[in-house]
Design a protein around this motif. Structure first.
Motif, PDB file in Angstrom:
ATOM      1  N   GLU A  55      78.961  20.624  29.545  1.00  0.00           N
ATOM      2  CA  GLU A  55      79.683  19.602  30.310  1.00  0.00           C
ATOM      3  C   GLU A  55      79.846  19.988  31.781  1.00  0.00           C
ATOM      4  O   GLU A  55      80.170  19.147  32.610  1.00  0.00           O
ATOM      5  N   LEU A  56      79.603  21.245  32.102  1.00  0.00           N
ATOM      6  CA  LEU A  56      79.710  21.666  33.501  1.00  0.00           C
ATOM      7  C   LEU A  56      78.361  21.636  34.220  1.00  0.00           C
ATOM      8  O   LEU A  56      78.272  21.982  35.376  1.00  0.00           O
ATOM      9  N   ALA A  57      77.309  21.218  33.531  1.00  0.00           N
ATOM     10  CA  ALA A  57      75.983  21.140  34.153  1.00  0.00           C
ATOM     11  C   ALA A  57      76.022  20.132  35.303  1.00  0.00           C
ATOM     12  O   ALA A  57      76.663  19.086  35.205  1.00  0.00           O
ATOM     13  N   ASP A  58      75.339  20.455  36.372  1.00  0.00           N
ATOM     14  CA  ASP A  58      75.309  19.607  37.564  1.00  0.00           C
ATOM     15  C   ASP A  58      73.962  18.895  37.636  1.00  0.00           C
ATOM     16  O   ASP A  58      72.950  19.520  37.950  1.00  0.00           O
ATOM     17  N   PRO A  59      73.932  17.581  37.336  1.00  0.00           N
ATOM     18  CA  PRO A  59      72.654  16.864  37.355  1.00  0.00           C
ATOM     19  C   PRO A  59      72.001  16.867  38.748  1.00  0.00           C
ATOM     20  O   PRO A  59      70.785  16.904  38.864  1.00  0.00           O
ATOM     21  N   GLN A  60      72.805  16.847  39.794  1.00  0.00           N
ATOM     22  CA  GLN A  60      72.242  16.880  41.151  1.00  0.00           C
ATOM     23  C   GLN A  60      71.541  18.207  41.402  1.00  0.00           C
ATOM     24  O   GLN A  60      70.447  18.244  41.951  1.00  0.00           O
ATOM     25  N   ALA A  61      72.152  19.306  40.967  1.00  0.00           N
ATOM     26  CA  ALA A  61      71.539  20.615  41.149  1.00  0.00           C
ATOM     27  C   ALA A  61      70.236  20.708  40.365  1.00  0.00           C
ATOM     28  O   ALA A  61      69.244  21.256  40.853  1.00  0.00           O
ATOM     29  N   GLU A  62      70.210  20.163  39.159  1.00  0.00           N
ATOM     30  CA  GLU A  62      68.984  20.178  38.359  1.00  0.00           C
ATOM     31  C   GLU A  62      67.906  19.319  39.021  1.00  0.00           C
ATOM     32  O   GLU A  62      66.736  19.679  39.040  1.00  0.00           O
ATOM     33  N   GLY A  63      68.300  18.184  39.577  1.00  0.00           N
ATOM     34  CA  GLY A  63      67.355  17.332  40.297  1.00  0.00           C
ATOM     35  C   GLY A  63      66.793  18.034  41.525  1.00  0.00           C
ATOM     36  O   GLY A  63      65.603  17.941  41.819  1.00  0.00           O
ATOM     37  N   ASP A  64      67.665  18.749  42.242  1.00  0.00           N
ATOM     38  CA  ASP A  64      67.219  19.508  43.412  1.00  0.00           C
ATOM     39  C   ASP A  64      66.226  20.584  42.997  1.00  0.00           C
ATOM     40  O   ASP A  64      65.199  20.788  43.649  1.00  0.00           O
ATOM     41  N   ARG A  65      66.543  21.269  41.916  1.00  0.00           N
ATOM     42  CA  ARG A  65      65.658  22.335  41.430  1.00  0.00           C
ATOM     43  C   ARG A  65      64.294  21.770  41.051  1.00  0.00           C
ATOM     44  O   ARG A  65      63.255  22.328  41.399  1.00  0.00           O
ATOM     45  N   GLN A  66      64.267  20.645  40.355  1.00  0.00           N
ATOM     46  CA  GLN A  66      63.010  20.010  39.966  1.00  0.00           C
ATOM     47  C   GLN A  66      62.226  19.574  41.203  1.00  0.00           C
ATOM     48  O   GLN A  66      61.009  19.748  41.276  1.00  0.00           O
ATOM     49  N   PHE A  67      62.918  19.018  42.182  1.00  0.00           N
ATOM     50  CA  PHE A  67      62.276  18.597  43.428  1.00  0.00           C
ATOM     51  C   PHE A  67      61.626  19.788  44.122  1.00  0.00           C
ATOM     52  O   PHE A  67      60.470  19.726  44.537  1.00  0.00           O
ATOM     53  N   VAL A  68      62.362  20.894  44.229  1.00  0.00           N
ATOM     54  CA  VAL A  68      61.820  22.079  44.894  1.00  0.00           C
ATOM     55  C   VAL A  68      60.628  22.636  44.110  1.00  0.00           C
ATOM     56  O   VAL A  68      59.626  23.034  44.701  1.00  0.00           O
ATOM     57  N   GLU A  69      60.705  22.626  42.775  1.00  0.00           N
ATOM     58  CA  GLU A  69      59.564  23.075  41.968  1.00  0.00           C
ATOM     59  C   GLU A  69      58.331  22.215  42.252  1.00  0.00           C
ATOM     60  O   GLU A  69      57.225  22.732  42.377  1.00  0.00           O
ATOM     61  N   ASP A  70      58.524  20.901  42.348  1.00  0.00           N
ATOM     62  CA  ASP A  70      57.407  19.996  42.644  1.00  0.00           C
ATOM     63  C   ASP A  70      56.835  20.263  44.035  1.00  0.00           C
ATOM     64  O   ASP A  70      55.615  20.264  44.220  1.00  0.00           O
ATOM     65  N   ILE A  71      57.718  20.493  45.000  1.00  0.00           N
ATOM     66  CA  ILE A  71      57.271  20.780  46.369  1.00  0.00           C
ATOM     67  C   ILE A  71      56.462  22.073  46.380  1.00  0.00           C
ATOM     68  O   ILE A  71      55.392  22.137  46.998  1.00  0.00           O
ATOM     69  N   ILE A  72      56.950  23.105  45.705  1.00  0.00           N
ATOM     70  CA  ILE A  72      56.234  24.384  45.659  1.00  0.00           C
ATOM     71  C   ILE A  72      54.829  24.161  45.099  1.00  0.00           C
ATOM     72  O   ILE A  72      53.842  24.619  45.674  1.00  0.00           O
ATOM     73  N   ARG A  73      54.737  23.440  44.005  1.00  0.00           N
ATOM     74  CA  ARG A  73      53.438  23.182  43.379  1.00  0.00           C
ATOM     75  C   ARG A  73      52.513  22.435  44.354  1.00  0.00           C
ATOM     76  O   ARG A  73      51.349  22.802  44.533  1.00  0.00           O
ATOM     77  N   ASN A  74      53.019  21.408  45.020  1.00  0.00           N
ATOM     78  CA  ASN A  74      52.205  20.620  45.943  1.00  0.00           C
ATOM     79  C   ASN A  74      51.762  21.432  47.160  1.00  0.00           C
ATOM     80  O   ASN A  74      50.612  21.331  47.594  1.00  0.00           O
ATOM     81  N   LEU A  75      52.673  22.236  47.717  1.00  0.00           N
ATOM     82  CA  LEU A  75      52.324  23.042  48.884  1.00  0.00           C
ATOM     83  C   LEU A  75      51.314  24.121  48.510  1.00  0.00           C
ATOM     84  O   LEU A  75      50.367  24.385  49.268  1.00  0.00           O
ATOM     85  N   GLU A  76      51.505  24.743  47.349  1.00  0.00           N
ATOM     86  CA  GLU A  76      50.543  25.763  46.899  1.00  0.00           C
ATOM     87  C   GLU A  76      49.158  25.149  46.681  1.00  0.00           C
ATOM     88  O   GLU A  76      48.144  25.740  47.066  1.00  0.00           O
ATOM     89  N   GLU A  77      49.102  23.968  46.084  1.00  0.00           N
ATOM     90  CA  GLU A  77      47.822  23.291  45.877  1.00  0.00           C
ATOM     91  C   GLU A  77      47.152  22.972  47.213  1.00  0.00           C
ATOM     92  O   GLU A  77      45.952  23.174  47.382  1.00  0.00           O
ATOM     93  N   TYR A  78      47.947  22.488  48.154  1.00  0.00           N
ATOM     94  CA  TYR A  78      47.399  22.163  49.480  1.00  0.00           C
ATOM     95  C   TYR A  78      46.820  23.402  50.146  1.00  0.00           C
ATOM     96  O   TYR A  78      45.691  23.377  50.649  1.00  0.00           O
ATOM     97  N   LEU A  79      47.580  24.477  50.157  1.00  0.00           N
ATOM     98  CA  LEU A  79      47.129  25.710  50.805  1.00  0.00           C
ATOM     99  C   LEU A  79      45.907  26.290  50.089  1.00  0.00           C
ATOM    100  O   LEU A  79      44.999  26.815  50.729  1.00  0.00           O
ATOM    101  N   SER A  80      45.880  26.175  48.782  1.00  0.00           N
ATOM    102  CA  SER A  80      44.730  26.667  48.015  1.00  0.00           C
ATOM    103  C   SER A  80      43.476  25.860  48.351  1.00  0.00           C
ATOM    104  O   SER A  80      42.405  26.420  48.566  1.00  0.00           O
ATOM    105  N   ASP A  81      43.611  24.545  48.423  1.00  0.00           N
ATOM    106  CA  ASP A  81      42.481  23.680  48.767  1.00  0.00           C
ATOM    107  C   ASP A  81      42.020  23.944  50.201  1.00  0.00           C
ATOM    108  O   ASP A  81      40.822  23.941  50.479  1.00  0.00           O
ATOM    109  N   ALA A  82      42.976  24.167  51.099  1.00  0.00           N
ATOM    110  CA  ALA A  82      42.638  24.418  52.507  1.00  0.00           C
ATOM    111  C   ALA A  82      41.893  25.742  52.661  1.00  0.00           C
ATOM    112  O   ALA A  82      41.014  25.868  53.523  1.00  0.00           O
ATOM    113  N   ALA A  83      42.219  26.714  51.813  1.00  0.00           N
ATOM    114  CA  ALA A  83      41.569  28.025  51.877  1.00  0.00           C
ATOM    115  C   ALA A  83      40.148  27.952  51.320  1.00  0.00           C
ATOM    116  O   ALA A  83      39.330  28.813  51.610  1.00  0.00           O
ATOM    117  N   GLY A  84      39.946  26.933  50.491  1.00  0.00           N
ATOM    118  CA  GLY A  84      38.670  26.630  50.053  1.00  0.00           C
ATOM    119  C   GLY A  84      37.922  27.134  48.981  1.00  0.00           C
ATOM    120  O   GLY A  84      36.891  27.369  48.715  1.00  0.00           O
TER     121      GLY A  84
END
Length: 84
Positions: A55-84
């Motif tokens: 009952e003390l879980a924070d849905p906003q914090a979980e949403g933020d964490r998921q968002f940051v995980e998605d950003i990390i994945r997208n940025l890593e993919e971009y940098l990997s593709d750019a490196a070639g």
């Protein structure tokens, strides 16, 4: 790291293609640091039986964490593709 600022940067700079590679790398590093700090906080709270109760879980914090995980994945993919 300010999640609202990251959301704005992601929409306005990254998705529009106007972000420089160095800027993308900096944001990726900031996201990874934020995730490590968040993991430490979760571990610390897990040791506290009150904080671990569902009952003390924070849905906003979980949403933020998921968002940051998605950003990390997208940025890593971009940098990997750019490196070639």
């Amino acid at each position: 790291m300010d999640i609202a600022e990251l959301r704005g940067w992601y929409r306005n700079r990254f998705l529009s293609g106007s972000a420089r590679e160095s800027e993308i790398t900096e944001r990726l590093e900031a996201c990874l640091r934020w995730m490590m700090q968040d993991d430490d906080t979760v571990e610390m709270l897990a040791g506290n039986s009150l904080a671990a109760s569902p009952e003390l879980a924070d849905p906003q914090a979980e949403g933020d964490r998921q968002f940051v995980e998605d950003i990390i994945r997208n940025l890593e993919e971009y940098l990997s593709d750019a490196a070639g």
